[in-house]
Every structure is written in structure tokens, then in C-alpha cells.
Design a protein around this motif. Structure first.
Motif, mmCIF file in Angstrom:
data_model
loop_
_atom_site.group_PDB
_atom_site.id
_atom_site.type_symbol
_atom_site.label_atom_id
_atom_site.label_comp_id
_atom_site.label_asym_id
_atom_site.label_seq_id
_atom_site.Cartn_x
_atom_site.Cartn_y
_atom_site.Cartn_z
ATOM 1 N N ARG A 31 0.854 -1.184 0.000
ATOM 2 C CA ARG A 31 0.000 0.000 0.000
ATOM 3 C C ARG A 31 0.890 1.234 0.000
ATOM 4 N N LEU A 71 -1.393 6.884 5.105
ATOM 5 C CA LEU A 71 -0.864 5.545 4.894
ATOM 6 C C LEU A 71 -1.451 4.541 5.876
ATOM 7 N N GLU A 72 -1.567 4.934 7.130
ATOM 8 C CA GLU A 72 -2.165 4.038 8.119
ATOM 9 C C GLU A 72 -3.567 3.606 7.681
ATOM 10 N N ALA A 128 -4.740 3.505 4.667
ATOM 11 C CA ALA A 128 -4.807 2.884 3.347
ATOM 12 C C ALA A 128 -5.310 1.454 3.456
ATOM 13 N N PRO A 155 -6.143 -2.385 1.130
ATOM 14 C CA PRO A 155 -6.921 -3.280 1.969
ATOM 15 C C PRO A 155 -6.329 -3.401 3.374
ATOM 16 N N PHE A 156 -7.217 -3.718 4.275
ATOM 17 C CA PHE A 156 -6.899 -3.877 5.684
ATOM 18 C C PHE A 156 -6.828 -5.392 5.943
ATOM 19 N N ARG A 186 -6.304 1.287 15.402
ATOM 20 C CA ARG A 186 -5.106 1.962 14.910
ATOM 21 C C ARG A 186 -5.448 3.012 13.873
ATOM 22 N N THR A 204 -8.819 5.385 11.703
ATOM 23 C CA THR A 204 -10.134 6.000 11.832
ATOM 24 C C THR A 204 -11.026 5.457 10.731
#
Ligand SMILES: Nc1ncnc2c1ncn2[C@@H]1O[C@H](COP(=O)(O)OP(=O)(O)O)[C@@H](O)[C@H]1O
Ligand SMILES: Nc1ncnc2c1ncn2[C@@H]1O[C@H](COP(=O)(O)OP(=O)(O)O)[C@@H](O)[C@H]1O
Ligand SMILES: Nc1ncnc2c1ncn2[C@@H]1O[C@H](COP(=O)(O)OP(=O)(O)O)[C@@H](O)[C@H]1O
Ligand SMILES: Nc1ncnc2c1ncn2[C@@H]1O[C@H](COP(=O)(O)OP(=O)(O)O)[C@@H](O)[C@H]1O
Ligand code: SF4
Ligand code: SF4
Ligand code: SF4
Ligand code: SF4
Ligand SMILES: [Mg+2]
Ligand SMILES: [Mg+2]
Ligand SMILES: [Mg+2]
Ligand SMILES: [Mg+2]
Lengths: 462, 462, 462, 462
Positions: B54, B90-91, B93, B95-96, B131, B133
Motif C-alpha cells: 500500500r 498511509l495508516e 490505506a 486493503p486492511f 489503529r 479512523t
């Protein structure tokens, strides 16, 4: 591989503005389409040293806020360059700045000298060393080796030896100079800022800067700009005719630019109208290959009455580096750029209009896309005559044999691109649309009549 | 500062193709306009670990050949994200990807949950840590905390608790899942490759991949894809109505995409036709604000007979980082994007058509540009009703008070943008053009009738 | 601000090895300390065009696997450059490659020409243009303007006009040439690979390449390498004396290098021994300023019997860009590089040894650090005489007035650096340690006796 | 491939300083050797949101002036991480920041939990989701799931469940916390700035910041720092013994650091002295493998009388990315780092001292280099016992079978590395040098006596 005709450069110069380099930056951005491989700006305060920055990539990639803010001074010149891969892009990037017996000089040019090979050999015999394959370096050597007294005499002497297409901006850190070849092949425009004067390759840059249009620099004219304004010097004798690059109207220039006495948009639209007048195909819809095809297609539609539709959508992100996925999903080529709108095309007799066919591969793919959407018929129309010869005046072109129209009949091309019918604009139609005769334009890539004879090496140079 | 309405995301998933991540990459490129701040892809072989990458920027900037080739496997999901600056891009971004009690899960979503604040507080009480939002994280926590036996039951239970707009793609490394909210607010399309199946936010991605269109995923439907094909599960009960985002038709989607039962192009053109029918202004020319204005303007022209012209040229390099030169050359704003063609405008009565007016500042600048070119009259027409409310369903919008139409009369807006006349499309005209009634679409940003009630915090979340 | 004496360059050349550029890369890495601002390599197959890459930064930053692999061919030359900030680092980066009447030439040099200003003016009168402030460009112009028949005669004629310090490597794409000035100021070593021959600035590069040491190139000698081996030509007449830069022994060269007939380590250690012999301070411990101080300190300790300890630790990551935090934590300067070991220093009478004091600011900070650790006494010893003059032979030095020893007495320096006592090595001690007399070495920066007279402009050039 | 023992991390925290993040940056730079793959800092004003930046590479590469200046606030924590390639370096980078039921938390830790696999499975059963393979995430989940009333009670409860080595810094944006495991395996130091308090992994960071040393955090102690100063809480019961990692003394820590009650330099020197006392080899010279071998070699030399020489020179640029040229010049391995000084070695009986032999390949290459320089005899001495077991307490080690001493006799190792003789320090000698007995230290990698039992999965985690 060169896949089309590409303009090689755009140039800009600003004199007498406290934000000279910012204005040059805006100009380069405005005619980014004239050269996308490298960009450069050199600036100075009157009488002082140049600061310069050049780099690979788009203007917006080469310069950031920090780099731009370092380019101080009230004088600046800049350059966009198109260049085929594999060459020493950065070394060749302009402006080209030197120190020599008379002092300092920085130069950027758009065009191509057809006798530079010869001049270069001659200069080498006099001890000149070359670091690039660039015409700018040849010009600077000629200036430095010239023994005339005044700088104007030097320029007169130098440019009378030089043959080819050139629109040049230059500064000796005291004045800014603009020069155009005696046939006026490439455009060069003079404009006026609230504070200072500017020279640009395309007038669309004036709009972005908020400058007003003064006039085009004349063929053979040298413009000298200093604190008192600008002076015009008829440096070179001019023949009766001119040789404005007609391809600038057809494809290179932005539609919103004004050059060679006309708005590009108007000529481009007239090309479409004339194409329609020479045609009588029945169709349900006429669609452009965007963006360059839009304006002629509008002309065609208005003249013919065939409804205009945006049947092909151009991806906004075209032009950025794109990794072509390998293996199984190869060969989607033109799809990255264009996608058809099925509801416009399905079941229809479609006329599709582009500005030129170079190798034929792109047109072939476009027609396949349109057929895959269910078009009943696909008629390709080109708003210019067939391109049968390469250009040696500052345009990157495929070699003669790569030009499909060079060695194929109309019907062979039609078969190759799989169109139901194919028709080009006539030569007369082209000249008529551009509001001038053959004596006003270069049309060598369409008819092989090169207005400036070139030596055999000229196509070997970059 | 948010200067318009921006779609927040695009998602894609591929199952059963040896070049899964390449296809996802192509999809993200095809609907790059849905989110330009970050992009990500996660891939795997069935039953194995995810590899993922990512990054910030455009798809073509985030991925290079090396990174793409490392994303091996026959399963891949991907995501484009729009996000206002200042947040932890970046956090957040996607896919999770997570590991949890049931194994692995990777998820990407387009939309916005209106009760996520509430769900998040509840999850935190159960010990969940956050971690980001990001709604994806909320969804994954809900899945991980859910105690149902089968994964399908888990999903049924989780999605019945979730409220809002969502089109989700997901993989547990064994199967690929696609899910759409019960009102079908955001689009999600099922397609078929020669090898494998795909899910994408916009159908234009299918064209680029060479996939064929199967159908839209239904509201409330869960599609489960595995080696045997795809299975459809009616996961959630659906009401009689739907709430397809009508703004997708008006602005977000590419004209060549098909969604909510129509080609975007066709609806967009009909919006222009209807606008013309509701209007009777006499004018010499009608010009679009390109590119989004082109199609409705064509409709307007065909219906009204006022000639269509490309009076504004859109710079091809828009969207790349651009340094706004400081000091004296400020405030040129919209010029970087658009430039008028004088010969089209000078001395004319001009109608100019755009899809929306958000703050009014852009329209004001466009009209000034047109007037500066010598237009005799400038009539602004909008191919949609006034935007008076923000969106809470996955679109980044200015706040209510920043929307000029929220607290200004038509005449106040007209005065602000300096148009001679200003006219919007009627609500009825909009629904008619989209071939459905109010019960089929969400039109909350035009009328404040929010189809999914939201809690007070929802606009605080990103 | 120049904070010390810095060697300006290192050069390397390889002929006849299928991995020529790889070997040059290794050489540049081995003597990276000779120049850290830019690096460049040019390579070719015999008789063919050069490929080259040059960039800012360390060798390992400038080249990656891809760039190195593009530098194909069995001939390569390379260059490391030190350069003070603000100058056009990249333009000036070497090797410098040209085309000229005789064909091609690529050149890299270590040193400085003291009459280059004069030569440049003369060349400019002949029409030469200059793009850099670089001596290499002057040399290449001289070669190109020279009218002698054979290339060897050209070189003889050119180098007999040139004055200063130079160790040059060069290739015309057929042969590799190595040339050293008649006084042998800068080192140049000939080595032999299993396959091919090499020329390098420092012998430590031979070790890294696995090459064997052949011999030093002689003062005034031209080495010509081609497929048949190497040929030696006594190009220039040499005086009876030499002027090897004694500072190479004291500071510039790596201890593991061999030059001017000795191992640097051995000379450096003897400098320490001699320093001890000239001293009789009682102390508990003698500590070096690492790394350059380590070897002389070992010599001092062995001779004096004062125990050697590593009282100062040098951070391994020195040399990388480091952001000096602003505001309150300023002025920690030397701490970033060195940190004392309290248990070695506390309560002790400490002798600390460095190779030189340039401005005095660093020594002052080091002594403060040592005192803050509780030293009872701090005695500074320098393993060389005071540096009182700048260097014009290829070393970047502060100006005369910035050299603390130029205009301060020993006691004033001692007071400034806050040492209890301060002692330098005697001039005789220096020459004795280096195993030669004043007639063998340049020691101008210690005594002002410049072995090559220079014109007034020479310090104006970079 | 792990080629040695590598410390996994360094941590730092600052409370109450207006340049908190600058000070953390300096700390990370000071103990950069503790982790070179990624670095991160999170900062905040009391009671406000965290800003954070994490990236791959060295501290000086990850942060530039702009990024550092964005990390505002009077509270900051930071982290250096060593990590073997192939893992999700950036995802795993710390500090790890979350929001949860109690508010905010950011945590960085040095060490390794041996029961984290078990804890993780348990947490997953409670619904926890994991994005990383990081112990920090396990700790944060434990904290979030814990139901105790006060935060201190939560920490007590959580840390009593956790087993392994840990030195942790943490902030809830109100206070800064420092915590060390009950055996004190990894170091953690409390220091005092002129303004504010700091916690750091190594005391050398205090020197660089200009902070004064307060004391080591005790095993099992929780330090809570707020506006009133620091408070000490004996959070966990401690056994009579400690288990300070003795390898910190032998290799990891910088010689100028103070920890476990001693200066690292002093212990390291004593290791060399003791090694000498256990040895009686006749030799002409004793040389270190720099830099870690220097201090013990000095001790050895002083005790034995064998003269100390810098026989191997360490390249200053080691540690930067270096392209190993392919094909013919392979296998030069250690030469990139070290080069022998021929004049020291030739014809001599040489003792060479290093801190450890891990796989044997490096020692073998070093000995070959020394022999190639003409050494008469080469005697390898190691200033520690043989390393026979991997570490599970926060050090990256090769697997058991890769450790040459695990399954080879002394003589087999000697033969493999081609030394004339090989001798290690005795276990007693090691403990005596470190001024403590086996009950004070962990020495598991030397004897297999692991002070904290670990579950079978612990070595599977990163
Ligand atoms: N915004 C624009 N609208 C129309 N034509 C443009 C625009 N910008 C540049 N052009 C012209 O169109 C040419 C690019 O044409 P286009 O069809 O978009 O791409 P291609 O080079 O692929 O044919 C440019 O060289 C320029 O002359
Ligand atoms: N090639 C295209 N032609 C027309 N519309 C497009 C194209 N690509 C994207 N779009 C649509 O137009 C929108 C962008 O509109 P445009 O007017 O070009 O820019 P802006 O966002 O500045 O209004 C996108 O969100 C998308 O829906
Ligand atoms: N590994 C090394 N050990 C000792 N000296 C070295 C080494 N590498 C380079 N040198 C020499 O020491 C000089 C650098 O000295 P040092 O004291 O480490 O740094 P500084 O330039 O700050 O004084 C180099 O110019 C070189 O001659
Ligand atoms: N400047 C220094 N001098 C001596 N030892 C150092 C220094 N900096 C770090 N160290 C210690 O030495 C170790 C590195 O040892 P060294 O032999 O230089 O490299 P290697 O890791 O290759 O053995 C570090 O882990 C650290 O403990
Ligand atoms: S040949 Fe003439 S018309 Fe054709 S591109 Fe070149 S200059 Fe233009
Ligand atoms: S409020 Fe409704 S119609 Fe408007 S953008 Fe949002 S989802 Fe679309
Ligand atoms: S003046 Fe002479 S001795 Fe000093 S650095 Fe220069 S060349 Fe070396
Ligand atoms: S096993 Fe013990 S002594 Fe060895 S490195 Fe690990 S913690 Fe240190
Ligand atoms: Mg085109
Ligand atoms: Mg728009
Ligand atoms: Mg030094
Ligand atoms: Mg070591």
C-alpha cells in the motif's frame, strides 16, 4: 520505438520580472505537451551568474518549491524537451549555459538544424569539443568561434550559416534574445506582462501567466529585450514564402493557442468541416479519437449533420508511467488510454475521426474496440492527408518505412486497420482550411517537398 | 480544504486468475478518479498468507513492476482511496489485513458507515484497540468479536448491525466475498475473466481487463466466489426502495461505466437534454466545463439546437502536483486546469454547463475567464439541482455552510459567480433523466432526505 | 564552510576486463573518503561509444544494480569528487566525456591546475566554450585545440603547458591512459587483475578488487594500456626533486594504502613515535581522536609508554545526512561524531592526539567533552606541524585567515582550545617520519614553500 | 540470512521538553546500532492526539527536517528496529499507537515475549484482531482487554501475565511510562534534561542529548513520569537473581554506554585481559577485528604484553547499501568491510581477536586475508565463550544448527576457520570480567540455561 509525430521542444523566456523563473515554469507547464522527457530553467539577475536546474520528467516533477525558489533573478529562460529513450536525456537537457570569451550565454531552442552535422565537423576541426548531440551546443560553439565585433554581428554571421528550423530564446545575462528562422517553421510569440516581456513557443502560455499577446516574432527576425523594451532587428533576409509547420495546426499545438495568424482551434475545426465536404458517407454518429480528434470532429459534424458523440473516453491519467502487466493480459495497448461507450456505438454506423495515422497499429486497435461494442459499420476519417515522409525540422518521427502511408495504398491501409471505409483529407483541403497556400506552409511530411534542403546526416542526429 | 464532492474509494477483487494482482492493478487504474491519495493491493494463493503493498499517491506511482510482481497468487483485492490531507493517509490505506481467531481476512470497502462511531465505542468496551479512523477496522473487529458458528452467519449478524453505504470486497484467502448494503447506495459489479471472476466498483474496469459484464451485485446480497464459481446469498432483508447515489450518475462515475441499470453516459446526456427542455435562453454557443461537463452539454446542444463548442480546453497534466508560484502571480487558480478559446467566445452569447456548483469560487473564475475573452453574455447552467447538503455515505463533501446553495438564493449565487443568468436542473428533471423516481435514488445532497439515518458523530469520522 | 582539509578526488581506470565498470565501482568505494559529493563512471567496448552515469552523493547512492549493469564494456574510468556546497555539483561531476576532431575522449582527474585560469582565458580567445569550472574541461579543450600529429605528441604538448598537481586517467575508447604531474604530487598506482590492468588513486582499491600491485606511476610518466599490456612513456622532463603531498600520509590516505614508497600506516605510526620523542609530558593515558588519530597515537604510546586507550568513541553512522535539531539543543556539533568514555578519562591526566588543528573549533569541543568527563589535565598533541597555508594542489582548504595557526601563536591556540598544554610535531620530525627530506615532499601547507608557482586566480577556481 | 547476533531494538521517551521529538531523534541516532531497518517517533502535547512518523531505513534516512518539525509536542517516544528482510518491516515498525476504551496509547518496546504466541491465541478467542507479528500489539490488546480500574492496576495485571525480556516506553498522551521485566534482561536508563525527563535504551544517548544520568530503571519497576517528576512503582515481584543479557556487554552496546552497573568499555576490556590471562601464546602482534574487537584486544595486549596494532582497517562506509558486483568478482565478502595492513602482518605471528564466532564464515575469510598478507602464524582468540544456543529474548540469532559452535568441536571450528590455534574465553572468565556471577546474568546463548522458560512457538515469531 517512436509511435507518432512528437514535437521536440517548447521554449520560454522572461525579462524584467521579479518572478521570472516562476513565469517560465508556468509557460513550460502550459505547453508541457511539446516535450515531456526533460525540463530546465536558467535564471539570473542582470549582469550576474546563472543559476539553473534541469531534470528528467515532467515540469511538475523536475521542479519543486525549493528548486524553483532558488532560481532567483529578473531574467529566466526555460525549455521542455521530448526525446526518445536511450539517449543521454539529462546531458542534452536545455537550457545550455556556457562561459566564453564574451562572457556568459544561456540558450534554449525548438527546432532542428539540418546542417549541424557539417557545422559540427567544421567546428571540431577548429578544436571544438562536444559533450552532447544537441544543436544548442553547435550554435554556442559557432557564436564563440565567431570573430565579429558586436554581438548582433556575431548573431547575424552565425545564423546566416545555420540552416533548418529554429525558434530560439537566449540570454547573455544582460538582455534576452528571441530568434526565428527565415521560413518561420516553428512558432515563437512575444507577450507582455504587467512587469516585463516574455517569449513563448505557444500563446496558451501567455494566458496562464496573465500576459497579453503582442505579436508573433517574424521569420528571420531577432528580438532584443532589455530594460528599455524590445527592439526588432531583421537579422536574416527572408524569401517571399514562409514554411510554417502545418502539423502544428493539425496536431502539435493546443487548440487554445494562436499561431501563424490563426487560432489553432479554428483551423482544426475547418479541417473537420472540409473533410466533411469532401465526404458523403451515411452514418448514425461521428465520434472523435480524443482529445486531438475532438475539434475536427465537431467541424465534421456541424458540416455534415451527422450527430457528434463522445464515443471514446480518454482516461485522465494517461501519460503517467504505467506498468504493462505481463503474460496473459498483454496487448491491451490503446485500452489504457481509450475506452468506448457501448450505448453510443452499439448497432450504429460509426464515423471515427483522428488527426493522423502513423503506423496504423493504434487505428487498428481503436477500430477493433469499436467493433467489439457492436458497431454496424466503422468508417475511419483523417483530418489531414496521409503522412508519407519523416520530418527533419524538430519533430521526432518514425522512419520513412515505418509510416504506413509511405508504402501502402489507401486500400491496403484500410484493410490493415480493418475499417469499412477510409478517407483522408485532400492536400487542397488542408491548405484551404489553414487559410494559406503551399507557399505559406511546410507540408513536407505530407508531400515530400522539404522547404529547407538537408544533408544526409541530419536524420542521424537527435 | 475540500473543494468539491469526492468519491472516497474504488474497490476490486479477483478470484482464480494466475495474474490476480495484475488485474486488480488495472482496475484501480481504470477508476483512479474514485480515489487518488492512496492505493493498495493484497494477494495470496488459496489458503496461504497475504502479501500486500500500500502506498500514497496514484496507482501508477504506488506500484512499479517489482512491487507488482511480488504480489503473487490467484486471489487479490485492491483499493483506491481519496482522503483529505492531514490525516494518517498511509495508516488508513486499504486493503486492511488481519489475523484473528478464524484465520486471515483482508478487506477493502467503498462507502461510509453512519453508526461506526457507536459501534467503535461498543467494541472498545469489549477491549478492541483501533489503529485507524477507518470503517474497515470497525468491520473486522465486529467480525472477530462475533460468536456465530459459520462465517456466513457471522457476516449476516455483523452486517445486520451495520448501517450506511458500503460496497465491500473481502477474502479469507480461501474465497472472495462481495457485499453491498441493502439500499445499494454505492455500485459493485460482477464480471468474468477468461480465467476467474472479478468484482469491481465501476464497469469501465471490466473493459480494461477484458472481462465480460455479468451483473451488478444486488442490494443486500453477498456474493461468495470460490473454485466452483460464485454463489449468491441474500444476506440482508431489503426494503422495497433502493437508494443508489444519484451523484454517481451526475459526476463521480466515468461516462463509459454502466451502473444502477444504465450507462452513465446516457443518463448524463439526458440530464443535459432535460436541462435544455427546462430552459429557453437564446445563445450563440453552448460550451462545457470539461471533462465532466462535456456529455450533458452535448445533450443540451442536441435538444436546444444551440451549437456545441469546446470553448474551454482542459490541460492534460492536471492532477499532478503543481507548485503555485507565489507573490505576484497568485490567484490564477482554475487557469492551471482550464483555458478558454478566444475565437469561440469573443462577441458571443455563451451558455456554459457544469455538473455542479459547490462553493462557487470555481464557477466565478470560469465566468471571469470567459468574460475576459470578450463574451457578450455568460449564462451558467448546471445539469443537476443545487447541492445543499453534505453526504455521509462515502463522499468527501464540504460542510453544509460551505455549500453556497445551502444558504444563498439562486440570485445571490448568480451575483456571486457573476453570471448573466443561472439555472439549475429541476429535481423532477434529474429523476426523470436517471430513469427512476425518488424511491430508487439517494438524492440527499440535493434535498436533505437522507435514506439512512445517521448518528451525530458520523460527520466527525473520516 | 570548509571545516578541514579535504582531498578533492579519487580516480580509477580499468582496461581489458569483462567487468570493467564493476571494478571501477569497487575502487571508488574503497577510496570513498577521497570525495563524497559526487561519483561517476564511463565505460565502453573498445572502439565504441561511452555509456556513463554520474550523480550526487556517495558511490553506493549514485549507483544501483541496474545502473551499474548498464555500464557495459571492457574499458571503464571513474571518479569520486569532493566539492563544497553551492557549486554546480552535478555539472562538474566527472568523468568528463567529449567528442572532438580525433574522436572520443573521457577523462577524470585528481589534482588542481594552477594555471588553468590563464589557459582558460587563452582558450576562450580561440573560441572555446566552457560549461563547468572544472580543470578537466580545460585539459580536453587543450587536447582538442592542439595541432600535433600523433595523440602522444598532443599529450606531450598539452601537459608541458599545464602546471599544477594532477593524476589523470583517460580513455579514447581504444586505450586507457594514466598520467602524473612531473612532481608526483598526487598518488597514482598501477595494478594488475587476473584479467586486465588497472590504475587507481589509492592501493587499498587494489586489495578490494583482488588486483596485485605493480608499481606507482612515475612523476611525468604516461602509461598507455592496450590489448598488448602497458607501455611507459616519459612524457615530461622531471626535476631532481619530487613534491609528494605529505598530507596524504598525515591524513588523506587510508592507513592500509601504499604510496610514495611507504605504507601510510607505517609513516603515520612513525609520526606518533617521533611526536613522543619530542615530548616528555607525564600522563596517565593517551587517547586518539578516531579514526585518523588512532595510528599515530599507537606510535606515541609505544614510544612513550603512556597507556593507549580508546577514550573517544566514533559513531558508526557519521557521514550520513543528519538534521541538527534546532533551538535549544544546538551546538552539540562534534558530539554527533564522538563521545568520550567516562571510565577511561575521569580523574586522569589525558593526552589526546589528532592529525591536525584547522580552525580550532573541533579541538576546543573535544577538549571540553574530555574535561566534562572529569579529566584532571588535558594535553593536546598534533602528529604534524601547524597548518599555516592553504593548498592549491587539489585539496579543499579553508582560506589562509581561517587557519588558526596562520595568525596565532602556539599559546594563543592552546588558550583557544582550552588545553593545559599543546604541542605540534616539528618539521624535521615530520620529514624524518615520512622517510624523505623536504626535497621529496610538498609541505606547503606547513611552511608556505609552494613547489609549483601559481597564478593569482588559482584559488578562485573550484 | 542472519549472519550474526543482532539486537532487535532501541527505545527512547521524553517527557516535558519543548523539543521532545528532537531529543528522541538524537537518541535513536545514538543507538542506531541497536536496529537499522526501521525507525519511528510518535509525539503529542499533553492530552492531545499523537502525530507519528515511521519508515524503513536508518534514522537519518527516515526523518528529514520537515518530518521532524511536524512531530510537535512536549511528549515523544521512539524506536529503532532491526528486522530480517522479507517481513512486513513497515507494518511492524514502532511506536505502535492505538485508540481504545481508556483513550490513547503509544508504545515501543525492546525485547521479546516468550509467551506471546499463547497470549495471542487467547486474545484472538476474545475477538482480538492482529495486523502485525509484533509483541507490542499483543501488549496493547492485553491492556485494552483488561478490566481493572486504574491504569496502574491494569499494567500490573498485564505484565504479570507476560513472560520474557522487555524494556518498554509508553505514553497515554498524559504521562510517560517506562517498564522493565523482572529479570532486567534488556537495559533501560532514566536521565534528566535541563527541561524534562528521558528514558533510553543506552546511556550514550544521554550524552548526545546533553542529559544527565539518573539511574537504571530497576527490574520489575514501573517509572511514571508527569509534570511533577517521576514516580517509581514496584509493579512486579522480583526474584533474588537478575538476568542481564551478558551479550550486551560483549557486543551489542556501545563501549561508551553504562549499564547493569558498569561501563561497557570496562567490561569489554576486562574480557580481553582475562582472555590473555587464560592464554600464553607467543606472538609478535595482537590485532582486533574492528570496531567491536578493539577494546578487548587492548585489554589483551596490556595484560599479555603482546603489542597491539590496527592490522585490519574498517571501511567508514560499511553499512550503506552496497551492490555486490556479480560474476567474476564475487565472494570478496568481508573485504568490503575490512582490509589488512600488510606492513603490520607480513612475517609476523599474529593473534587476532573478535567478540564471537557465529557461523565461522567471516572468521575464515578474515584469517585468509591475514594469511594472504604473509602472516607466519594466525591465532584466533574470542573474548567470550562459544555461542551454542539461539536467543529468544529480543535478539535475532541464527538457528541452533547454524551456530558453528553448537555442533562442532573446538578443533573442528579451528580447522574450518583455518587458524593455527583457536581459543575462547572461559565461562568463569566471562562472568568474572562482567563483575557478577551466573545469577546476575543471562548467558543462555553460551550455556543453554534460559532464565525464562519459553513456549515452543516463540522462535516462530519475529
Ligand atoms: N487539452 C487539450 N485538448 C485538446 N487537445 C489538446 C489538449 N492538450 C493538448 N492538446 C493537443 O492534442 C495533442 C494530444 O492529443 P491526444 O489525442 O490527446 O493525445 P495523443 O498524443 O495520444 O494523440 C497535443 O499534442 C496537443 O496539441
Ligand atoms: N475521461 C473522462 N471523460 C469524461 N469524464 C471523465 C473522464 N474520466 C473521469 N471522468 C469523470 O469526470 C470526473 C472528473 O471531471 P472533470 O471535470 O474532468 O474534473 P473535475 O473533478 O475537476 O471536475 C470524474 O470524477 C469522472 O467521473
Ligand atoms: N577505516 C579507517 N581507519 C582509519 N583511518 C581511515 C579509515 N578510513 C579512512 N581513514 C582515513 O582517515 C580519514 C578520516 O579520518 P577520521 O578522523 O575518521 O574523520 P575526520 O575526517 O572527521 O577526521 C580519511 O580521510 C582517511 O584518510
Ligand atoms: N564507534 C564504535 N566503536 C566501537 N564499537 C562500537 C561503536 N559503535 C558501535 N559499536 C559496537 O560495536 C558493534 C559493532 O561492531 P563492529 O565490529 O564495528 O561491526 P560488526 O557488527 O560488523 O561486528 C555494535 O553493535 C556496537 O555495540
Ligand atoms: S515536415 Fe514540415 S509540416 Fe511536417 S511536421 Fe515537419 S515541419 Fe511540420
Ligand atoms: S448524499 Fe446521496 S446522492 Fe448525494 S453524494 Fe451522497 S450518496 Fe450520493
Ligand atoms: S600544500 Fe602540499 S602538502 Fe599540503 S595538502 Fe597541498 S599538496 Fe599536500
Ligand atoms: S541468550 Fe541471554 S545472553 Fe544471549 S543474547 Fe540472549 S539475552 Fe543475551
Ligand atoms: Mg490523438
Ligand atoms: Mg468537472
Ligand atoms: Mg580525524
Ligand atoms: Mg565486529
Amino acid at each position: 520505438m517512436i509511435d507518432g509525430f512528437h514535437d521536440e521542444c517548447g521554449v520560454a523566456a522572461v525579462y524584467g520580472n521579479s518572478e521570472a523563473s516562476n513565469h517560465v515554469y508556468l509557460s513550460l507547464y502550459a505547453f508541457q505537451h511539446r516535450g515531456q522527457e526533460s525540463a530546465g530553467i536558467a535564471s539570473c539577475f542582470p549582469g550576474e551568474r546563472f543559476t539553473s536546474h534541469r531534470g528528467r520528467g515532467l515540469v511538475s516533477e523536475v521542479f519543486d518549491e525549493k528548486k524553483l525558489s532558488e532560481l532567483k533573478g529578473s531574467i529566466a529562460i526555460g525549455h521542455n524537451r521530448y526525446s526518445t529513450s536511450g539517449k543521454a536525456i539529462l546531458e542534452n537537457a536545455q537550457p545550455f549555459s556556457i562561459e566564453y570569451a564574451r562572457g556568459r550565454l544561456s540558450l534554449a531552442h525548438n527546432g532542428n538544424l539540418v546542417n549541424s552535422h557539417h557545422l559540427r565537423r567544421e567546428l571540431e576541426q577548429k578544436g571544438a569539443i562536444f559533450r552532447t548531440t544537441n544543436d544548442s551546443e553547435v550554435l554556442l560553439h559557432l557564436i564563440a568561434h565567431n570573430r565579429h565585433d558586436t554581438f548582433i554581428d556575431v548573431l547575424k554571421s552565425v545564423f546566416s550559416r545555420v540552416r533548418g528550423a529554429y525558434s530560439i530564446v537566449m540570454t547573455d545575462s544582460e538582455r534576452v534574445y528571441g530568434m526565428r528562422d527565415p521560413l518561420g517553421i516553428r512558432p515563437l510569440i512575444l507577450g507582455e506582462l504587467e512587469e516585463g516581456l516574455v517569449l513563448v513557443s505557444e500563446s496558451c502560455a501567455l494566458d496562464l501567466m496573465g500576459a497579453s499577446f503582442v505579436r508573433e516574432v517574424n521569420p528571420g527576425e531577432l528580438i532584443v529585450i532589455d530594460g528599455k523594451g524590445y527592439e526588432s532587428i531583421e537579422l536574416l533576409p527572408v524569401p517571399g514564402n514562409t514554411a510554417h509547420c502545418i502539423f502544428e495546426f493539425i496536431y502539435f499545438a493546443r487548440p487554445d493557442s494562436y499561431q501563424f495568424g490563426s487560432y489553432v482551434h479554428d483551423v482544426r475545426k475547418e479541417l473537420g468541416r472540409t473533410l466533411a465536404r469532401e465526404d458523403s458517407t451515411e452514418a448514425d454518429v461521428v465520434i472523435p479519437v480524443p482529445d486531438s480528434g475532438i475539434v475536427p470532429t465537431l467541424g465534421y459534424s456541424q458540416e455534415s449533420g451527422v450527430p457528434f458523440e463522445m464515443g471514446l473516453i480518454r482516461n485522465h491519467y494517461v501519460g503517467r508511467t504505467f506498468i504493462e502487466p505481463r503474460q496473459s493480459i498483454r496487448h491491451f495497448g490503446v485500452k489504457i488510454k481509450l475506452n468506448p461507450v457501448r450505448s453510443i456505438i452499439e448497432g450504429k454506423r460509426v464515423i471515427v475521426i483522428d488527426d493522423s495515422i502513423v503506423r496504423g497499429t493504434t487505428s487498428r486497435k481503436i477500430i477493433k474496440m469499436i467493433r467489439d461494442c457492436g458497431a454496424k459499420e466503422v468508417h475511419m476519417r483523417i483530418a489531414a492527408p496521409p503522412t508519407i515522409c519523416p520530418c527533419f525540422y524538430g519533430v521526432d518521427t518514425p522512419t520513412r518505412t515505418e509510416l504506413i502511408a509511405h508504402n501502402h495504398t489507401l486500400d491496403q491501409i484500410r484493410t490493415y486497420i480493418t475499417a469499412d471505409t477510409l478517407q483522408y483529407l485532400s492536400h487542397e483541403g488542408m491548405f484551404a482550411s489553414a487559410k494559406g497556400g503551399k507557399e505559406m506552409f511546410c507540408s513536407a511530411c505530407f508531400d515530400g517537398d522539404y522547404p529547407v534542403p538537408f544533408d544526409e546526416h541530419c536524420h542521424m542526429q537527435d
